[in-house]
Design an enzyme around this catalytic site. Structure first.
Site, PDB file in Angstrom:
ATOM      1  N   GLU A  29     -52.470 -31.256-127.657  1.00  0.00           N
ATOM      2  CA  GLU A  29     -51.497 -30.296-127.119  1.00  0.00           C
ATOM      3  C   GLU A  29     -50.089 -30.646-127.590  1.00  0.00           C
ATOM      4  OE1 GLU A  29     -53.011 -28.694-122.913  1.00  0.00           O
ATOM      5  OE2 GLU A  29     -52.810 -30.887-122.959  1.00  0.00           O
ATOM      6  N   GLU A  81     -46.208 -29.177-114.105  1.00  0.00           N
ATOM      7  CA  GLU A  81     -45.382 -29.342-112.909  1.00  0.00           C
ATOM      8  C   GLU A  81     -43.961 -29.758-113.286  1.00  0.00           C
ATOM      9  OE1 GLU A  81     -49.645 -30.324-111.646  1.00  0.00           O
ATOM     10  OE2 GLU A  81     -48.432 -30.471-113.446  1.00  0.00           O
ATOM     11  N   LYS A 107     -50.860 -21.639-119.134  1.00  0.00           N
ATOM     12  CA  LYS A 107     -51.373 -21.712-120.499  1.00  0.00           C
ATOM     13  C   LYS A 107     -52.482 -20.663-120.614  1.00  0.00           C
ATOM     14  CE  LYS A 107     -51.111 -26.765-120.477  1.00  0.00           C
ATOM     15  NZ  LYS A 107     -51.899 -27.986-120.744  1.00  0.00           N
TER      16      LYS A 107
END
EC number: 4.1.2.25
Length: 131
Positions: A29, A81, A107
């Site tokens: 990611e 978060e 996402k």
């Protein structure tokens, strides 16, 4: 919770913001990146702006959009978060008129999950009293 927030009054609404970023706990990611989507609500009294028709009596949607863009497209973070929290904090800093903010961040294309899923995300609410 929605009923409680509705009782708070007027708000600016931004829906369907899309940015490319490099956030997540999985190494891929951070290297490949992915699309992130956001909805943002910013509570404030809009009565004066509604009467005056003057942007000086409100907050520009562009300022809120730019905060979200800067955070999502900026430094990589591990957790949604944290990303949502930064957007909320920086949105409250735009103007003392903003009394509270809600950020929904998700996402739409979840990396490395071998399942059918529409999205993963977080929704946070921050106000001046707790910030």
């Amino acid at each position: 919770m929605e009923k409680d927030m509705a009782m708070m009054g007027d708000k600016l609404i931004l829906r369907g913001l899309k940015f490319y970023g490099f956030h997540g706990a999985i190494p891929e990611e951070k290297t490949l990146g992915q699309m992130f989507m956001l909805d943002i609500d910013a509570w404030m009294c809009l009565k004066k702006a509604g009467l005056s028709d003057n942007l000086a009596d409100s907050v520009s949607y562009v300022d809120i959009y730019n905060v979200a863009k800067e955070v999502v497209e900026g430094s990589s973070r591990n957790l949604l978060e944290r990303v949502a929290g930064l957007i909320a904090s920086k949105t409250l800093e735009i103007s003392p008129r903003i009394t509270a903010v809600r950020v929904k961040l998700w996402k739409p294309n979840v990396a490395l999950i071998q399942s059918t899923i529409d999205y993963l995300g977080v929704e946070i609410f921050r106000d001046r009293a707790t910030e």
